[in-house]
Design an enzyme around this catalytic site. Structure first.
Site, PDB file in Angstrom:
ATOM      1  N   LYS A 111       0.858  -0.983  -0.017  1.00 28.50           N
ATOM      2  CA  LYS A 111      -0.030   0.100   0.005  1.00 28.50           C
ATOM      3  C   LYS A 111       0.744   1.463   0.120  1.00 28.50           C
ATOM      4  O   LYS A 111       0.467   2.340  -0.647  1.00 28.50           O
ATOM      5  CB  LYS A 111      -1.069  -0.059   1.215  1.00 28.50           C
ATOM      6  CG  LYS A 111      -1.955  -0.987   1.229  1.00 28.50           C
ATOM      7  CD  LYS A 111      -3.167  -0.979   2.169  1.00 28.50           C
ATOM      8  CE  LYS A 111      -4.037  -2.031   1.767  1.00 28.50           C
ATOM      9  NZ  LYS A 111      -4.976  -2.262   2.911  1.00 28.50           N
ATOM     10  N   LYS A 191      -4.769 -12.400  -5.609  1.00 30.86           N
ATOM     11  CA  LYS A 191      -5.713 -12.608  -4.474  1.00 30.86           C
ATOM     12  C   LYS A 191      -7.341 -12.139  -4.733  1.00 30.86           C
ATOM     13  O   LYS A 191      -7.043 -10.896  -5.446  1.00 30.86           O
ATOM     14  CB  LYS A 191      -5.526 -12.662  -2.826  1.00 30.86           C
ATOM     15  CG  LYS A 191      -5.711 -11.378  -2.536  1.00 30.86           C
ATOM     16  CD  LYS A 191      -5.593 -11.445  -1.140  1.00 30.86           C
ATOM     17  CE  LYS A 191      -5.770  -9.817  -0.735  1.00 30.86           C
ATOM     18  NZ  LYS A 191      -5.524  -9.452   0.558  1.00 30.86           N
ATOM     19  N   LYS A 194     -11.393  -6.516  -3.506  1.00 34.81           N
ATOM     20  CA  LYS A 194     -12.063  -5.648  -3.973  1.00 34.81           C
ATOM     21  C   LYS A 194     -11.453  -4.492  -4.791  1.00 34.81           C
ATOM     22  O   LYS A 194     -11.445  -3.896  -5.894  1.00 34.81           O
ATOM     23  CB  LYS A 194     -12.756  -4.741  -2.672  1.00 34.81           C
ATOM     24  CG  LYS A 194     -13.312  -3.619  -3.073  1.00 34.81           C
ATOM     25  CD  LYS A 194     -14.843  -3.312  -3.219  1.00 34.81           C
ATOM     26  CE  LYS A 194     -15.446  -2.119  -3.420  1.00 34.81           C
ATOM     27  NZ  LYS A 194     -16.556  -1.924  -4.332  1.00 34.81           N
TER      28      LYS A 194
HETATM   29  P1  TYM Z   1     -10.133  -7.913   5.258  1.00 37.34           P
HETATM   30  O1  TYM Z   1     -11.364  -6.919   5.532  1.00 37.34           O
HETATM   31  O2  TYM Z   1      -9.120  -7.488   4.069  1.00 37.34           O
HETATM   32  O3  TYM Z   1     -10.868  -9.306   5.237  1.00 37.34           O
HETATM   33  C1  TYM Z   1     -11.439 -10.008   5.651  1.00 37.34           C
HETATM   34  C2  TYM Z   1     -11.174 -11.329   5.633  1.00 37.34           C
HETATM   35  O4  TYM Z   1     -11.294 -11.950   4.537  1.00 37.34           O
HETATM   36  C3  TYM Z   1     -10.164 -12.635   4.403  1.00 37.34           C
HETATM   37  N1  TYM Z   1      -9.867 -12.685   2.729  1.00 37.34           N
HETATM   38  C4  TYM Z   1      -9.769 -13.536   1.747  1.00 37.34           C
HETATM   39  N2  TYM Z   1      -9.534 -15.018   2.207  1.00 37.34           N
HETATM   40  C5  TYM Z   1      -9.184 -15.916   1.184  1.00 37.34           C
HETATM   41  N3  TYM Z   1      -9.054 -15.339  -0.147  1.00 37.34           N
HETATM   42  C6  TYM Z   1      -9.366 -14.147  -0.173  1.00 37.34           C
HETATM   43  N4  TYM Z   1      -9.106 -13.512  -1.600  1.00 37.34           N
HETATM   44  C7  TYM Z   1      -9.447 -13.070   0.869  1.00 37.34           C
HETATM   45  N5  TYM Z   1      -9.566 -11.933   0.710  1.00 37.34           N
HETATM   46  C8  TYM Z   1      -9.847 -11.612   2.085  1.00 37.34           C
HETATM   47  C9  TYM Z   1      -9.115 -11.666   5.097  1.00 37.34           C
HETATM   48  O5  TYM Z   1      -8.101 -12.782   5.355  1.00 37.34           O
HETATM   49  C10 TYM Z   1      -9.749 -11.600   6.253  1.00 37.34           C
HETATM   50  O6  TYM Z   1      -9.753 -12.754   7.146  1.00 37.34           O
HETATM   51  N6  TYM Z   1      -6.842  -6.492   8.677  1.00 37.34           N
HETATM   52  C11 TYM Z   1      -7.999  -7.138   8.390  1.00 37.34           C
HETATM   53  C12 TYM Z   1      -9.255  -6.972   9.232  1.00 37.34           C
HETATM   54  C13 TYM Z   1      -8.933  -7.181  10.788  1.00 37.34           C
HETATM   55  C14 TYM Z   1      -8.726  -8.388  11.491  1.00 37.34           C
HETATM   56  C15 TYM Z   1      -8.545  -7.797  12.800  1.00 37.34           C
HETATM   57  C16 TYM Z   1      -8.949  -9.579  11.409  1.00 37.34           C
HETATM   58  C17 TYM Z   1      -8.709  -5.891  11.648  1.00 37.34           C
HETATM   59  N7  TYM Z   1      -8.638  -6.547  13.073  1.00 37.34           N
HETATM   60  C18 TYM Z   1      -8.481  -8.900  14.022  1.00 37.34           C
HETATM   61  C19 TYM Z   1      -8.665 -10.452  12.328  1.00 37.34           C
HETATM   62  C20 TYM Z   1      -8.408 -10.105  13.733  1.00 37.34           C
HETATM   63  C21 TYM Z   1      -8.433  -7.027   6.925  1.00 37.34           C
HETATM   64  O7  TYM Z   1      -8.009  -6.013   6.287  1.00 37.34           O
HETATM   65  O8  TYM Z   1      -9.400  -8.217   6.460  1.00 37.34           O
END
Ligand code: TYM
Length: 324
Positions: A111, A191, A194
């Site tokens: 990023k 991957k 969005k």
């Molecule tokens: P985020 O919002 O990007 O994604 C939410 C969850 O979806 C999973 N994910 C995927 N899994 C498989 N294939 C994909 N293409 C894919 N895209 C997204 C992500 O691994 C995630 O589990 N930083 C985190 C949010 C967060 C969080 C936390 C997670 C904030 N605090 C504490 C766990 C614990 C994030 O941006 O996820």
């Protein structure tokens, strides 16, 4: 009993990557563990955004989670910024978080390379994530593969904090992965995400799903319909494994290997497997959208429940630190 915590950014769309990589596991785990799930809006303000848009996306994400089967009778669902303990503990953790590790995070590097001026919030993002998890003394974190590095850093932060005060208070969290820990985008290049525009939305209408599936990348070595395919290297086959029954998966693999079907036939079957699971989710989301007060009440109750646990943890941490 183990505690579960996980979060998702209000990115405006719950896509099948998030759903298969994380949310399906949340739905399973809420039956077995004390679970806390959060729409992490503070994580979503590290770049530029429109305030009204963020408000709408946060609500939409709550609707999508509830429609996917997150049940407020079984778990706590809340919006991160309504529980101020998250940012308070994040500051505390900043005082033990190693700068070098923060700079080495892949997501930060990705990023940051796209930003003209790099903001501290982007760098400190995983510190807030560590605080999210630690506040609920959670040990099991259902996430997709892309979050493993952040969880390793959360373990490191917790270890350092415990060591600094010579206690064993915060728990080192463990990732809990699904068999579909990394769903690739429809371009087959990166991957599903969005920001890359390679998604299928969980709430997409069937015609939209089909418009996206039809041109989606398959087995690159299969050029003509009469060429035998290799399901193992085909992204569409991976999605089949997530949505279709084991019998259908076997049938699809056979048809592909023997060139009994073209890729388009395989995609038609996938669309119907997806619709069997996603159709009811879409219907529930429609009902929830028509009843905004139900969503508001659910989130307000979630805030109260989350705050109870979070404030007790934070108070104890402050006592340990000499802040009380
Ligand atoms: P985020 O919002 O990007 O994604 C939410 C969850 O979806 C999973 N994910 C995927 N899994 C498989 N294939 C994909 N293409 C894919 N895209 C997204 C992500 O691994 C995630 O589990 N930083 C985190 C949010 C967060 C969080 C936390 C997670 C904030 N605090 C504490 C766990 C614990 C994030 O941006 O996820």
């Amino acid at each position: 009993m183990a505690r579960v915590f996980s979060g998702i950014q209000p990115s405006g769309e719950l896509h099948i990557g998030n759903y298969l990589g994380a949310i399906r596991n949340w739905v399973q785990l809420q039956d077995k563990y004390e679970s806390f799930f959060s729409v992490v809006d503070y994580h979503a303000i590290t770049g530029s955004y429109e305030p009204a848009d963020l408000r709408r996306r946060t609500r939409d994400m709550a609707v999508s989670l509830l429609a996917s089967g997150i049940d407020p009778e079984k778990c706590t669902l809340f919006v991160q910024s309504t529980v101020s303990e998250h940012t308070e503990l994040a500051w505390i953790f900043n005082t033990v978080a190693p700068l070098g590790e923060l700079e080495r995070q892949t997501q930060f590097k990705d990023k940051a390379s796209r930003q003209e001026s790099i903001l501290a919030g982007l760098l400190n993002y995983p510190v807030l994530q560590a605080a999210d998890i630690a506040l609920y003394l959670s040990d099991l974190i259902p996430v997709g593969e892309d979050q493993i590095q952040h969880l390793e850093l959360a373990r490191e932060i917790v270890r350092r904090w415990n060591a600094k005060f010579n206690v064993d208070y915060f728990i080192e969290p463990k990732p809990f992965l699904t068999p579909t820990r990394r769903i690739m985008g429809l371009d087959g290049q990166a991957k599903m995400s969005k920001s890359l525009g390679n998604t299928i939305g969980l709430l997409d209408e069937p015609s939209v799903v089909w418009d996206k599936l039809r041109p989606a990348v398959t087995d690159p070595a299969r050029v003509k319909k009469s060429d035998p395919g290799t399901p193992e290297v085909c992204n569409i086959f991976q999605i089949h494994k997530a949505f279709s029954s084991p019998e259908t998966v076997e049938h699809v693999a056979n048809q592909c290997r023997t060139a009994g079907w073209g890729c388009i036939d395989c995609k038609r079957v996938l669309q119907s497997s997806m619709e069997a699971e996603l159709g009811p989710i879409r219907a529930r989301a429609k009902e929830l959208r028509a009843a905004p007060e139900v969503v508001d009440d659910t989130l307000a109750t979630g805030t109260i429940q989350a705050k109870k646990v979070a404030s007790a943890t934070l108070n104890e941490a402050k006592q340990i630190m000499g802040l009380r």
